[in-house]
Design an enzyme around this catalytic site. Sequence first.
Site, PDB file in Angstrom:
ATOM      1  N   ASP A 162       0.878  -1.025  -0.089  1.00 33.76           N
ATOM      2  CA  ASP A 162       0.089   0.001  -0.192  1.00 33.76           C
ATOM      3  C   ASP A 162       1.119   1.247  -0.138  1.00 33.76           C
ATOM      4  OD1 ASP A 162      -2.265   1.567  -0.111  1.00 33.76           O
ATOM      5  OD2 ASP A 162      -3.232   0.925   1.613  1.00 33.76           O
TER       6      ASP A 162
HETATM    7  C1  BGC Z   1      -4.949   3.468  -0.074  1.00 30.12           C
HETATM    8  C2  BGC Z   1      -4.912   2.422  -1.052  1.00 30.12           C
HETATM    9  C3  BGC Z   1      -5.079   3.023  -2.542  1.00 30.12           C
HETATM   10  C4  BGC Z   1      -3.536   3.641  -2.721  1.00 30.12           C
HETATM   11  C5  BGC Z   1      -3.597   4.167  -3.934  1.00 30.12           C
HETATM   12  C6  BGC Z   1      -3.624   4.394  -0.317  1.00 30.12           C
HETATM   13  O1  BGC Z   1      -3.664   5.391   0.587  1.00 30.12           O
HETATM   14  O2  BGC Z   1      -4.879   2.829   1.266  1.00 30.12           O
HETATM   15  O3  BGC Z   1      -6.185   1.497  -1.219  1.00 30.12           O
HETATM   16  O4  BGC Z   1      -5.071   1.875  -3.444  1.00 30.12           O
HETATM   17  O5  BGC Z   1      -3.615   4.606  -1.553  1.00 30.12           O
HETATM   18  O6  BGC Z   1      -4.208   5.407  -4.155  1.00 30.12           O
END
Ligand code: BGC
Length: 742
Positions: A283
């Site tokens: 993530d």
């Molecule tokens: C979130 C994810 C997301 C990623 C990219 C993160 O902060 O937890 O769900 O896919 O950002 O935007």
Amino acid sequence: MRFLVLGALLFAIPPPAGQVADAHRDAVDRRVDSLLSLMTLEEKVGQLVQVAVEGEESPLAEEYARQVRLGEVGSFLNSIGASRNREIQTIAMTRSRLKIPLLFGYDVIHGFRTVFPIPLAQASTWEPDLIEKAARVAAIEASSAGIHWTFAPMVDIARDPRWGRIAEGSGEDPLLGSLMAAARVRGFQGDTLARRDALLACPKHYAAYGAAEGGRDYNTVDISERTLREIYLPPFEAAVRAGAGTLMCSFNEIAGVPSSGNRHLLTDILRGEWKFDGFVVSDWGSIGEMQQHGVAGTLAEAAALGITAGVDMDMESGAYHAHLADLVRAGKVPLPLLDESVRRVLRAKFRLGLFDDPYRGGDPAREKTLLLAPEHRNLAREVARHSMVLLKNSNVLPLRKEQNVALIGPLADNRSDLLGCWSGNGREEDAVAVREGIERMLGHPVPYARGCLVAPLDRRGFAEAVEVARKADVAVLVVGETALMSGEAASRSTLGLPGVQEELVRAVAATGVPVVVVLINGRPLAVGGFEESAGAILEAWAPGVEGGNAIVDILYGANPSGRLPVTFPRSVGQIPLYYNHKNTGRPFQAEERFTSKYIDGENSPQYPFGFGLSYTTFDYSSVSLSSPLLREGGSLTVSVSVRNSGKVAGEEVVQLYIQDPVASVTRPVAELKAFRKVSLRPGEEQRVDFVLTPEMLAMFDLSMHRVVEPGAFIASVGGNARDLQSAAFQFESAGPYRLDRR
Ligand code: BGC
């Protein structure tokens, strides 16, 4: 021009979606290996690096263009638009040494430009086939805008409505969550990843992100292996089995181990048990955050932990970019391990057909015709209609056109908040407000007063709202949460309507005019502060671009068929509150003090899981079983007849739950095992048969083996997790029936 040769060879091989058949996989793997043999260590690491470049502006900033030329980046996220991504891809295809195409990822969570209802709303349809279609539309639109990969479906089970990200998932139930997860993967990826309109899916956030203590985002998780496997992992496994090509790990720790460094989850279970052959992305920054978690002293240590645990691609922490090559040179990360991660990423690019056509579906002309296409909007309206849940109705709904209606509330003439959190490339101007929808349908202006805003404590608009209501036959109040009150980093410690909205409902109801409350929100709310004042309550969630139209459809007679995918508590103090809880040694008894309960409130939810009213009523017959006995290899049929006992056609979601009252470990009081949405004309009766097999009764025993233990079971059928009719049967077997060989 070696990439052309590789590309030409691959073109002959149509790579099917996700987990490709063996022959195809071997062929792809040969091409992957031959490319790998040409790569420097730095180029290999580059494939494992994902960098965010926001928006649609062009040209690409020089620092990123340089990284592309040097082969230091394998994927970009947040770069959208056919022309822009074409321009960036051209740098990779003409200016980098090996001309390996870039992978463009984006959060296409509930639609790209045609924004569908939030996923929690979509789960309320209990119609996986419909949700698959919604994901397909999202993929068609996003791929035309140069996107190859979506960070979706979000498949986290959530039992805590304080957690803002409950909006992005399918609620609290592992079965419903699994069916929705698989449907979305199929929808995004289509029948083959090689289609130019397929999006690579990425179930997230692995794992148990929704179990954050206190419902506070990013917070610690400490759950048992059994709960992990029975509640939180099934939707991930279902998504993997549906062929998801990638997977994202989560921010949280579980019992002391951050997910980005959790080898047990990422390697033993995901690859060992489930045979996942795609790649794992971290993530955002989560590899680097292992320093804050306190399991890595430096960014280099975090990089080593991540790659060794099984995280193939580093989203935005910079750890792999800065340290992986040195770690390999120092012998701290084995080269074969790194190579395996690179292979996985390249394999995905080959399967997507990027070596054949690096621009794929991204095409400004397609983008222009496909985004917000009328048929996409129509589907968004249908999904929104099917996702709305009627929570209360004292003969106020449906409305009649001849009634004088007053429209009140901070969200009645609002567009942006209808889109909800994570609204992709959705735009405020695309959305239909409730006011616009109702006026268009009635063909004349409707008296309107905002009353107040969502959050501020300002009652100055109340008098006008009351005045407008007084002159009407019925007042429709559209209240709830703003889009940013749910989603990431949007946990709440209270669950009532924010600001002075509950007071507004009460003030309008005090006029004596019947009140319909339409809720726009991304989580279960505690409705106690206004429930009695409302003649009807419609949970419309964040319904997307066609929200206003769909709400008006329902208010004026389209029969609501949504059912809650999550329990609505009465108060925050009851949380976590979910239907598949354990019985305890002292189950609730109202008259007995020393039982499991509160001294200042009720145990029962406001609205149970699976609940939702209709403009008609349904009568259930008693439950019958084809046999009182079930054996290994056998099945039994649980049957019930459902009759539409009202005056209009409607749909009911018939639900089957199972309980295993005595086992070697304690079992939930009920577990959803099957459901069917049936459509019935007034007076029509239909028999619904559920075929039950031993596998559906499985649990994890004391040694964590998946087994079915012999003994009594209870099958219950009904329209929600509370109102059920039951019949008992036996599972007969000489001993525990083992379903795994772990
Ligand atoms: C979130 C994810 C997301 C990623 C990219 C993160 O902060 O937890 O769900 O896919 O950002 O935007």
